[in-house]
Design an enzyme around this catalytic site. Structure first.
Site, short mmCIF file in Angstrom:
data_model
loop_
_atom_site.label_atom_id
_atom_site.label_comp_id
_atom_site.label_asym_id
_atom_site.label_seq_id
_atom_site.Cartn_x
_atom_site.Cartn_y
_atom_site.Cartn_z
N SER A 71 -4.57 6.32 15.29
CA SER A 71 -3.98 5.16 15.48
C SER A 71 -3.35 4.87 16.68
O SER A 71 -2.21 5.74 17.37
CB SER A 71 -3.03 4.93 14.49
OG SER A 71 -2.19 3.88 14.66
N GLY B 250 4.88 3.84 13.74
CA GLY B 250 4.36 5.29 13.75
C GLY B 250 5.54 6.28 13.68
O GLY B 250 6.69 6.07 13.68
N GLY B 251 4.96 7.48 13.43
CA GLY B 251 5.85 8.75 13.51
C GLY B 251 6.83 8.91 12.39
O GLY B 251 7.61 9.58 12.47
N HIS C 27 -6.29 -2.73 10.68
CA HIS C 27 -5.18 -2.86 9.62
C HIS C 27 -4.34 -3.91 9.98
O HIS C 27 -3.54 -3.98 10.85
CB HIS C 27 -4.60 -1.26 9.56
CG HIS C 27 -3.45 -1.42 8.56
ND1 HIS C 27 -2.57 -0.39 8.75
CD2 HIS C 27 -3.25 -1.84 7.60
CE1 HIS C 27 -1.53 -0.29 7.47
NE2 HIS C 27 -2.15 -1.63 6.78
N MET D 49 -1.40 -5.52 9.05
CA MET D 49 -0.06 -5.90 8.28
C MET D 49 0.55 -7.26 8.65
O MET D 49 1.45 -7.52 9.47
CB MET D 49 0.85 -4.74 8.71
CG MET D 49 0.48 -3.23 8.15
SD MET D 49 0.97 -2.21 9.39
CE MET D 49 -0.14 -2.01 10.70
N ASP E 275 -3.51 -1.38 14.54
CA ASP E 275 -2.47 -1.67 13.68
C ASP E 275 -1.84 -3.15 14.18
O ASP E 275 -1.36 -2.98 15.41
CB ASP E 275 -1.53 -0.72 13.70
CG ASP E 275 -1.58 0.58 12.90
OD1 ASP E 275 -1.91 0.23 11.51
OD2 ASP E 275 -1.54 1.62 13.32
N GLY F 111 5.20 -0.31 9.57
CA GLY F 111 6.03 -0.84 10.44
C GLY F 111 6.08 -0.15 11.65
O GLY F 111 6.38 -0.54 12.80
N ASP G 215 -2.89 6.51 5.27
CA ASP G 215 -2.24 5.92 6.56
C ASP G 215 -0.57 6.31 6.35
O ASP G 215 -0.11 5.68 5.74
CB ASP G 215 -2.62 4.74 6.55
CG ASP G 215 -2.12 4.13 8.10
OD1 ASP G 215 -1.48 4.79 8.93
OD2 ASP G 215 -2.31 2.85 8.25
N GLY G 216 -0.36 7.25 7.32
CA GLY G 216 1.18 7.28 7.40
C GLY G 216 1.55 8.96 7.43
O GLY G 216 1.50 9.45 6.25
N GLY G 217 2.11 9.54 8.28
CA GLY G 217 2.69 10.72 8.42
C GLY G 217 1.61 12.07 8.20
O GLY G 217 1.79 13.00 7.70
N MET H 84 0.63 -6.12 13.48
CA MET H 84 2.16 -6.47 12.70
C MET H 84 2.40 -7.58 13.41
O MET H 84 2.22 -7.83 14.55
CB MET H 84 2.87 -5.26 13.05
CG MET H 84 2.37 -3.89 12.72
SD MET H 84 3.73 -2.67 12.91
CE MET H 84 2.91 -1.24 12.58
N GLY I 96 -1.58 8.83 13.93
CA GLY I 96 -0.82 8.44 14.97
C GLY I 96 0.06 9.50 15.74
O GLY I 96 -0.75 10.05 16.77
N MET J 4 -1.09 3.49 1.86
CA MET J 4 0.04 3.77 2.93
C MET J 4 1.09 4.89 2.33
O MET J 4 1.61 4.78 1.06
CB MET J 4 0.72 2.55 2.81
CG MET J 4 0.04 1.36 3.70
SD MET J 4 -0.69 1.74 5.09
CE MET J 4 0.70 2.23 6.22
N HIS K 100 -8.22 3.34 15.06
CA HIS K 100 -7.32 2.61 14.03
C HIS K 100 -6.49 1.64 14.82
O HIS K 100 -5.69 2.05 15.67
CB HIS K 100 -6.54 3.58 13.11
CG HIS K 100 -5.39 2.74 12.00
ND1 HIS K 100 -6.29 2.41 10.64
CD2 HIS K 100 -4.15 2.34 11.94
CE1 HIS K 100 -5.31 1.95 10.25
NE2 HIS K 100 -4.20 1.66 10.62
C1 DX5 Z 1 2.15 2.36 10.02
C2 DX5 Z 1 0.73 2.08 10.68
C3 DX5 Z 1 0.11 3.51 10.80
C4 DX5 Z 1 0.61 4.27 11.89
C5 DX5 Z 1 0.48 5.69 11.74
O1 DX5 Z 1 2.75 1.17 9.98
O2 DX5 Z 1 -0.09 1.29 9.67
O3 DX5 Z 1 -1.28 3.17 10.87
O4 DX5 Z 1 0.15 4.15 13.08
O5 DX5 Z 1 1.16 6.72 12.29
P1 DX5 Z 1 1.79 8.20 11.96
O6 DX5 Z 1 0.51 8.74 11.89
O7 DX5 Z 1 2.43 8.25 12.93
O8 DX5 Z 1 2.69 7.67 10.64
ZN ZN Z 2 -2.10 1.35 10.09
#
Ligand code: DX5
Ligand code: ZN
Length: 225
Positions: free
Chosen positions: A8, A144-145, A66, A68, A35, A142, A175-177, A37, A197, A137, A33
């Protein structure tokens, strides 16, 4: 069937997105990926179709978009025109998922539906039959990290069972963590596509991080198709 990895760009240096995309290509990423938003569906605001179109020139790696955003159908064509290879919109943002899937597939792009951690899996029951993938998710979207929400492993397992029972061909993306510590259990629970990400971009060695993720996923054992 093997796993697919989608770094990401949200965790990349936004002043050097082209370089980040090329580093993903060097590392053998399956998708990148992207993102989007809108500051409404999620509090944060990122990039849009103009940046996607520009990045398409920087790499041959296909883009996994993606969205959002609220009212995703009103700007969907802009992302298709800009060169998305896969597009996911949120079940919480759009009631007309069949219309979405039909339209996207008609453009030669894979449609997916994303679902937030607090939304019941049952809301996907019908949509499983017409999307190509579900983006689960495992953080509230919202930023990363963020830390992986632990109950999500069980959720992926339950979704996998729902997909099997429905006779759907949809695959599960997470997706996420996601990182080397949790990717193998997720593979065993039925996920096949992984967005990552922070675990790809935080140590400055993008190809090495992608390799470590792939090795960790491979340690899950023989994959069922
Ligand atoms: C979160 C995004 C993710 C994000 C994931 O809102 O949709 O794609 O970049 O990042 P990590 O892997 O750092 O959780
Ligand atoms: Zn995403």
């Amino acid at each position: 069937m093997s796993v697919a990895l989608a770094p990401s760009l949200l965790s990349a240096d936004f002043s050097r997105l082209g370089d980040a995309a090329r580093a993903c290509e060097d590392g053998g990423a399956d998708w990148i990926h992207f993102d989007v938003m809108d500051g409404h569906f999620v509090p944060n605001l990122t990039v849009g179709p103009i940046v996607l179109r520009a990045l398409r020139k920087a790499t041959r790696v296909p883009f996994d978009v993606h969205l959002m955003i609220e009212e995703p159908l009103s700007t969907l064509d802009q992302y298709l025109d800009a060169g998305a290879a896969r597009v996911a919109i949120h079940v919480e943002a759009e009631p007309h998922l069949h219309r979405f899937a039909q339209h996207v597939r008609g453009r030669g792009v894979n449609p997916g539906v994303a679902i937030n951690p607090g939304t019941a899996l049952a809301s996907l029951d019908e949509a499983l039959l017409f999307v190509d993938f579900v983006l689960v998710m495992t953080v509230d979207p919202g930023w990363g990290g963020q830390a992986f929400i632990e109950g999500s492993l069980d959720r992926v397992g339950r979704l996998s069972e729902m997909i099997r029972r429905a006779g759907s061909r949809a695959t599960i993306a997470v997706d996420g963590g996601v990182g080397p510590d949790n990717i193998a259990p997720l593979v065993r629970a039925g996920a096949r596509h992984f967005v990552a990400g922070a675990s790809v971009f935080s140590d400055g060695d993008v190809p090495g991080s992608i390799r470590r993720l792939r090795e960790a996923a491979g340690s899950a054992g023989t994959l069922r198709a």
